[in-house]
Write an enzyme that holds these catalytic residues in place. Structure first.
Site, mmCIF file in Angstrom:
data_model
loop_
_atom_site.group_PDB
_atom_site.id
_atom_site.type_symbol
_atom_site.label_atom_id
_atom_site.label_comp_id
_atom_site.label_asym_id
_atom_site.label_seq_id
_atom_site.Cartn_x
_atom_site.Cartn_y
_atom_site.Cartn_z
ATOM 1 N N ASP A 81 0.825 -1.205 0.000
ATOM 2 C CA ASP A 81 0.000 0.000 0.000
ATOM 3 C C ASP A 81 0.861 1.257 0.000
ATOM 4 O O ASP A 81 2.083 1.202 0.156
ATOM 5 C CB ASP A 81 -0.896 0.022 1.240
ATOM 6 C CG ASP A 81 -1.966 -1.050 1.212
ATOM 7 O OD1 ASP A 81 -2.344 -1.484 0.105
ATOM 8 O OD2 ASP A 81 -2.424 -1.453 2.293
ATOM 9 N N TYR A 141 6.819 -9.968 6.538
ATOM 10 C CA TYR A 141 6.773 -8.541 6.808
ATOM 11 C C TYR A 141 7.409 -8.270 8.167
ATOM 12 O O TYR A 141 7.436 -9.143 9.044
ATOM 13 C CB TYR A 141 5.325 -8.036 6.845
ATOM 14 C CG TYR A 141 4.617 -8.028 5.514
ATOM 15 C CD1 TYR A 141 4.585 -6.877 4.727
ATOM 16 C CD2 TYR A 141 3.975 -9.171 5.036
ATOM 17 C CE1 TYR A 141 3.921 -6.867 3.506
ATOM 18 C CE2 TYR A 141 3.315 -9.162 3.817
ATOM 19 C CZ TYR A 141 3.295 -8.004 3.057
ATOM 20 O OH TYR A 141 2.645 -7.996 1.841
#
Length: 285
Positions: A81, A141
């Protein structure tokens, strides 16, 4: 990304077509790319916006303007994003064989053209059936928190600043409740896909002044990582217990989970592929 089903006629002269094979006349490369997400709307191309995908495409087009009109877009292991960073994102890119540059020269040429906030760390010829997205078995992540009373300017835009002390032991206890195969609907934002996912790893690791949350899973729902971190921070502040977090997970109700943390503390840390399953360093998290 090109549609693999559209390539069957183009590859019919090769015999049985490999899954996700590149078009005739193209070489598939595997790239490892790093970027600072602060200046991008994310990985995916968006009209009129600055994306990582388009930035790479522009760099390649500048090396071979005559091929720009038929250049295929790079494909990433995952999408990020706006504002999310990437330490090591795996891509594949089908490049016309008319661009006669060896992989080491192509890497240097791309980095000589790319802006300072994105860099190709590695580039090599890939197996014809390698697909950065569909061959990927796990994605990792890391979310970074600066847990100090005063802000640290050197981490501005790179980590979330949390001033109050956090109970790391409680966060670790709660994190263990999330590892495994679950329905993560309570931690997803505007998700239309099925919401059952497998989370292989969720580690809360203090590295003063940072607190790092490492997550590895087969795949993630929309903004799932940011919501998981936001909910674990509630646990760290004493606002939610481990049992309470389990109840949130079982409820499937997004309204009961914590807020999504800001994107600037989130990094795509690496992707796993079948040959790397036995390599503990392959998660890069």
């Amino acid at each position: 990304m090109h549609d693999p089903s559209s390539l069957s006629s183009a590859n019919s002269d090769r015999g049985p077509r490999l899954p996700y094979a590149p078009p005739t006349g193209h070489t598939r490369y595997r790239l490892e790319v790093q970027w600072d997400g602060g200046g991008f709307v994310g990985w995916q191309s968006q009209p009129g916006q600055r994306s990582v995908q388009d930035t790479l495409q522009t760099a390649l087009a500048s090396l071979a303007p005559t091929l720009a009109a038929v250049a295929l877009r790079p494909v990433a292991a995952g999408r990020t994003d706006t504002g999310v960073h990437a330490e090591n994102m795996t891509l594949h890119w089908d490049v016309s064989q008319e661009l006669r540059l060896a992989p080491d020269r192509l890497l240097r040429a791309l980095n000589g053209t790319l802006p300072p906030d994105v860099s190709v760390l590695g580039l090599e010829a890939a197996e014809p059936d390698f697909h950065a997205r569909y061959s990927c078995t796990a994605r990792s992540y890391v979310y970074r928190v600066v847990n100090t009373p005063q802000r640290l300017p050197l981490w501005q835009g790179r980590a979330l600043h949390v001033t109050q002390p956090l109970d790391v032991a409680a966060m670790r206890q709660a994190a263990r409740r999330l590892v495994g195969h679950h329905d993560f609907a309570a931690f997803a934002t505007r998700e239309e896909r099925q919401t059952r996912r497998t989370l292989y790893r969720l580690e809360v690791a203090p590295h003063a002044p940072l607190l790092e949350l490492h997550l590895t899973g087969e795949s993630f729902l929309r903004q799932m990582v940011r919501c998981l971190v936001g909910t674990l921070l509630q646990v760290g502040r004493g606002e939610l217990s481990a049992d309470g977090l389990s109840a949130v997970l079982e409820s499937g109700d997004r309204a009961l989970a914590g807020p999504n943390v800001p994107p600037h503390g989130l990094y795509f840390a690496g992707a796993n592929y079948p040959a790397e399953r036995q390599n503990p360093d392959a998660e890069r998290a």
